[in-house]
Design an enzyme around this catalytic site. Sequence first.
Site, PDB file in Angstrom:
ATOM      1  N   GLU A   1     -13.206  -7.720   5.218  1.00 44.15           N
ATOM      2  CA  GLU A   1     -12.701  -7.195   6.487  1.00 44.15           C
ATOM      3  C   GLU A   1     -13.794  -6.708   7.411  1.00 44.15           C
ATOM      4  OE1 GLU A   1     -10.029  -4.007   5.400  1.00 44.15           O
ATOM      5  OE2 GLU A   1     -11.414  -3.204   3.930  1.00 44.15           O
TER       6      GLU A   1
ATOM      7  N   TYR B   1       0.844  -1.189   0.000  1.00 45.79           N
ATOM      8  CA  TYR B   1       0.000   0.000   0.000  1.00 45.79           C
ATOM      9  C   TYR B   1       0.877   1.236   0.000  1.00 45.79           C
ATOM     10  CZ  TYR B   1      -4.039  -2.820   1.059  1.00 45.79           C
ATOM     11  OH  TYR B   1      -5.030  -3.746   0.987  1.00 45.79           O
TER      12      TYR B   1
ATOM     13  N   ASP C   1       0.187 -40.304  -0.335  1.00 45.15           N
ATOM     14  CA  ASP C   1      -0.922 -40.581  -1.252  1.00 45.15           C
ATOM     15  C   ASP C   1      -1.378 -39.268  -1.872  1.00 45.15           C
ATOM     16  OD1 ASP C   1      -2.283 -39.436   0.796  1.00 45.15           O
ATOM     17  OD2 ASP C   1      -3.762 -41.039   1.050  1.00 45.15           O
TER      18      ASP C   1
END
Length: 289
Positions: free
Chosen positions: A129, A9, A269
């Site tokens: 958020e 940011y 696996d």
Amino acid sequence: MRARRALLYVPGDDRHKIEKSLTLGVDCICMDMEDGVALNRKAEARATIARALQELDFGRSERLARINPVGSGLEKDDIEAVLPHHPDGIVIPKIESPEQIQWASGKIEAAELANGWPVNSIRLIVDMETARGILNLKEIASHSRLDALIFGAEDFAASVGATRTAEAWEVFYARSAVVTAASAYGLHAIDMVTIDFRDIERVRREAEYGALLGYTGKQIIHPNQVAPVQEAFTPDDEAIAHARRLVEAFDEHQAKGSGAFALDGKMIDMPLVKAAQNVLARAHTAGKV
Ligand code: COA
Ligand code: MG
């Protein structure tokens, strides 16, 4: 998929920081008009981001712009200021409903058509958020326009009345729900910010844990956080070698007709093979293999 290991940011009204961000080799640069910008600087942020998109060379960094929430009253001016300059993507904060995505998606598509750009050439990313956003994750994450989900821990904690702690258990349900929804719909998942930007070991630890949860990247707020975060989301040589060995051994055993087998004293696996393939895919998007 492109690498989005770190999303930095940058306050959209700060030309110096925008220019600085171009020198950091960071995967994504998100120029902010929302919480990183004071209310009386929103217009300045719109104009500064528009100029940056026109004038600056972002190199390989993705050029994102974050608008204010849909419904805040600021969103229309925000998105209209940046769309004509074709950012790589728009980030919308505090998303709570598919209608909010529909609004942004309509604006983006109109700009693409008006300018003769390919539809979907501007990506859409949302911040999950708030309590309502987390409850509506399925309806939101299934929107066809979306490219990534971001988990915002500070806002989420504020939204439910939780107090943030270093262990982050108070946000674990939401953090885990976001990565699950992203994975269900084939989206990038970008983890919470570490706000303590002077503590490099802490951001490294939190980034490594985010990667363990399945996140593909992390939000950051300071140049110091670029290297530790991008490293944490890039498998190291040992992990890549192990993943390759595991996939090769699996192929050999499959050819011989056994689905499960032992490698270094551990049962292998299908789920472990898928995990190994995820490691190789991450290494590939990071440009390592
Ligand atoms: N992007 C680009 N450059 C940044 C930056 C950022 N996010 N944060 C700091 N810098 C630059 C500074 O301008 C300074 O550059 P200079 O050496 O050329 O002068 C250098 O990095 C060192 O910065 P520093 O002095 O350690 O920090 P600061 O006090 O300047 O800034 C913050 C601290 C927290 C204010 C700043 O990091 C910031 O604004 N972060 C983003 C905040 C934000 O957008 N929040 C909303 C989203 S969560
Ligand atoms: Mg937020």
